[in-house]
Design a protein around this motif. Sequence first.
Motif, PDB file in Angstrom:
ATOM      1  N   UNK A 131       0.817  -1.219   0.000  1.00 57.24           N
ATOM      2  CA  UNK A 131       0.000   0.000   0.000  1.00 57.24           C
ATOM      3  C   UNK A 131       0.851   1.271   0.000  1.00 57.24           C
ATOM      4  N   UNK A 132       1.841   1.410   0.907  1.00 59.41           N
ATOM      5  CA  UNK A 132       2.667   2.626   0.856  1.00 59.41           C
ATOM      6  C   UNK A 132       3.436   2.762  -0.452  1.00 59.41           C
ATOM      7  N   UNK A 133       3.961   1.645  -0.972  1.00 57.68           N
ATOM      8  CA  UNK A 133       4.709   1.705  -2.227  1.00 57.68           C
ATOM      9  C   UNK A 133       3.798   2.111  -3.384  1.00 57.68           C
ATOM     10  N   UNK A 134       2.604   1.539  -3.414  1.00 60.16           N
ATOM     11  CA  UNK A 134       1.633   1.900  -4.454  1.00 60.16           C
ATOM     12  C   UNK A 134       1.276   3.375  -4.369  1.00 60.16           C
ATOM     13  N   UNK A 135       1.074   3.886  -3.145  1.00 60.55           N
ATOM     14  CA  UNK A 135       0.733   5.298  -2.969  1.00 60.55           C
ATOM     15  C   UNK A 135       1.848   6.203  -3.490  1.00 60.55           C
ATOM     16  N   UNK A 136       3.092   5.835  -3.200  1.00 61.57           N
ATOM     17  CA  UNK A 136       4.223   6.632  -3.702  1.00 61.57           C
ATOM     18  C   UNK A 136       4.275   6.573  -5.227  1.00 61.57           C
ATOM     19  N   UNK A 137       4.056   5.407  -5.786  1.00 61.47           N
ATOM     20  CA  UNK A 137       4.085   5.256  -7.251  1.00 61.47           C
ATOM     21  C   UNK A 137       2.998   6.097  -7.911  1.00 61.47           C
TER      22      UNK A 137
END
Length: 204
Positions: A131-137
């Motif tokens: 989730x955090x990685x997707x949000x940054x992407x």
Amino acid sequence: MATTFATPNTLLGLYQPKSRTARLVSAVAVAFLGSILLTISAKINVPVWPVPVTLQTMAVAALAAGLGARMGMATIALYLAQGLAGLPVFAGAGAGLPYLMGPTGGFILSWLPMAFLIGYAADKGLSRRVVPLFAVMVGASIFGFAIGFAWLLILSGQAGWIDQSNVVMSAYKGAVEPFIVWDIVKMAFAALSVVAGWALLKRN
């Protein structure tokens, strides 16, 4: 850190050789392999005008998350250098500076700051959490859209495909709006791929 090229928080950082020379050779090899992946993702495209639909933003996001900011940006820079040198690495048939000065140029150049933003997050340890990685992407993708859109507006005076009576909306409808949903899907696949890589390594 100056000679590691990637932090231990990235997939690449786990496999760096111990010697400085071996690290440099492996970094160059990784950058070239990454540029090949970007080229392949460019050729898998739907050639719509003015901006083709490709898998490149997904490749950029996955590479940056897996390699970190330093190597992610180096890989994108190498890819751009190959294109500027005239190699057929872009989605279209053209190459060199004239291609980058076209309508897709802003989107392509935006991959450098995209790689930094995503790679920086990975360096800080976010590449193991979906989730955090997707949000940054997604945030980096929005930033890339902003750069690409601004580039289109700069070119609007000489673009036949833009309605000169409504430049902003015409550029948005033609080269931004159709790609928003697709980029969200591509960022999701990129995030899942990197996190799955961590899960696979942990299992082994």
